[in-house]
Design an enzyme around this catalytic site. Structure first.
Site, mmCIF file in Angstrom:
data_model
loop_
_atom_site.group_PDB
_atom_site.id
_atom_site.type_symbol
_atom_site.label_atom_id
_atom_site.label_comp_id
_atom_site.label_asym_id
_atom_site.label_seq_id
_atom_site.Cartn_x
_atom_site.Cartn_y
_atom_site.Cartn_z
ATOM 1 N N HIS A 1 -18.566 -15.950 10.609
ATOM 2 C CA HIS A 1 -17.860 -15.202 11.652
ATOM 3 C C HIS A 1 -16.410 -14.902 11.282
ATOM 4 C CE1 HIS A 1 -21.176 -14.977 14.368
ATOM 5 N NE2 HIS A 1 -21.397 -16.266 14.279
ATOM 6 N N GLU B 1 -30.582 -22.830 15.836
ATOM 7 C CA GLU B 1 -29.849 -22.140 16.907
ATOM 8 C C GLU B 1 -30.648 -20.991 17.513
ATOM 9 O OE1 GLU B 1 -26.042 -20.819 15.322
ATOM 10 O OE2 GLU B 1 -26.913 -20.137 13.454
#
Ligand code: 3PY
Ligand code: MG
Length: 267
Positions: A46, A152
């Site tokens: 990210h 996730e």
């Protein structure tokens, strides 16, 4: 050659507390790696990382001699595994591992033959472990380097047995924000929604059967402490961006004589 004390701690059943580097910057990495974290993750998922900057940040963290450098690769693809490990990283964190095949691929790229397909090359990997001895590094890298896969998504939960039974997985690391989002919940690092709690329980149960330590991303030290009480061993306690934003906010509001506001988002 230094040995991976994060891996050793987890094997002994101890907690390893780390931090997250979301800012691509050597000065931040240098500062954070001297604070006392067991490890720091240089985030290339990210953060729009440049491989050379990532490599310099890995070296800065490793050279502190008190903090282990990990890299979260942007995707489960071979290039970043090579760049991170050849820069001297002590392990990779692989986002969104959803199938057995993806888990096998991650292990394969992280391990030299015969366990994997990692290519031999570069001159700085061993520097990350405090030695210039290339042969010693080559002989020990497979044992020292950690493959930390992120669980996730509901797909990963469905395939958990197949994923966690892959030899060479060192940690099942929950990404709570993605997990929330993919369960149809509001993204958060914490949370007590029944679906989310049930998901964590499932990972705990399956990982326990395969003797794989659990990790999780937390938004602050209090939350991380709570996670360790729940059995998570590899906890990320804070990120550089959170430190900056929270401390800046706190001091500004204090100086103005105002109550400190609740954090408004993910940093
Ligand atoms: C998540 O919360 O989804 C993560 O991957 C942690 O950064
Ligand atoms: Mg995530």
């Amino acid at each position: 050659m230094r040995t991976n004390n994060v891996k050793a701690k987890l094997k002994r059943g101890e907690v390893s507390a780390g931090g997250w580097l979301s800012i691509g910057n050597i000065a931040t990495a240098r500062l954070m790696s001297r604070i006392g974290f067991d490890w720091l993750t240089i985030d290339a998922e990210h953060t729009a990382q440049h491989p050379e900057l990532m490599a310099a940040m890995v070296a800065t963290v490793a050279d502190s001699q008190v903090c282990a450098p990990f890299v979260r690769v942007p995707t489960n693809s071979v290039e970043w595994f090579k760049w991170a490990l050849d820069a001297g990283a002590w392990g990779v964190i692989v986002p969104m591992v959803n199938t057995r095949e993806e888990a096998e691929r991650a292990v394969s790229w992280a391990k030299y033959p015969p366990q994997g397909t990692r290519s031999i090359g570069g001159v700085f990997a061993q520097y990350g472990f405090g030695t210039t001895n290339r042969s010693e590094y080559a002989a020990n890298a497979n044992d020292e380097i950690m493959v930390i896969i992120q669980i996730e998504s509901p797909t990963a939960l469905e395939n958990l047995e197949e994923i966690l039974s892959v030899p060479g997985i060192d940690v099942a690391f929950i990404g709570p924000n993605d997990l929330h989002a993919l369960l149809g919940l509001t993204p958060s690092s914490e949370g007590a929604e029944p679906e989310f709690v049930a998901a964590l329980e499932k990972v705990k149960e399956v990982a326990g059967r395969y003797n794989i330590p659990l990790g999780i991303f937390c938004s602050n030290g209090q939350a991380a402490l709570q996670r360790t009480k729940e059995g998570f061993q590899m906890v990320s306690t804070i990120s550089d961006t959170s430190c900056l934003a929270l401390a800046a906010t706190q001091n500004l509001w204090v100086a103005r004589g105002n109550d400190i506001p609740e954090p408004t988002g993910l940093y």
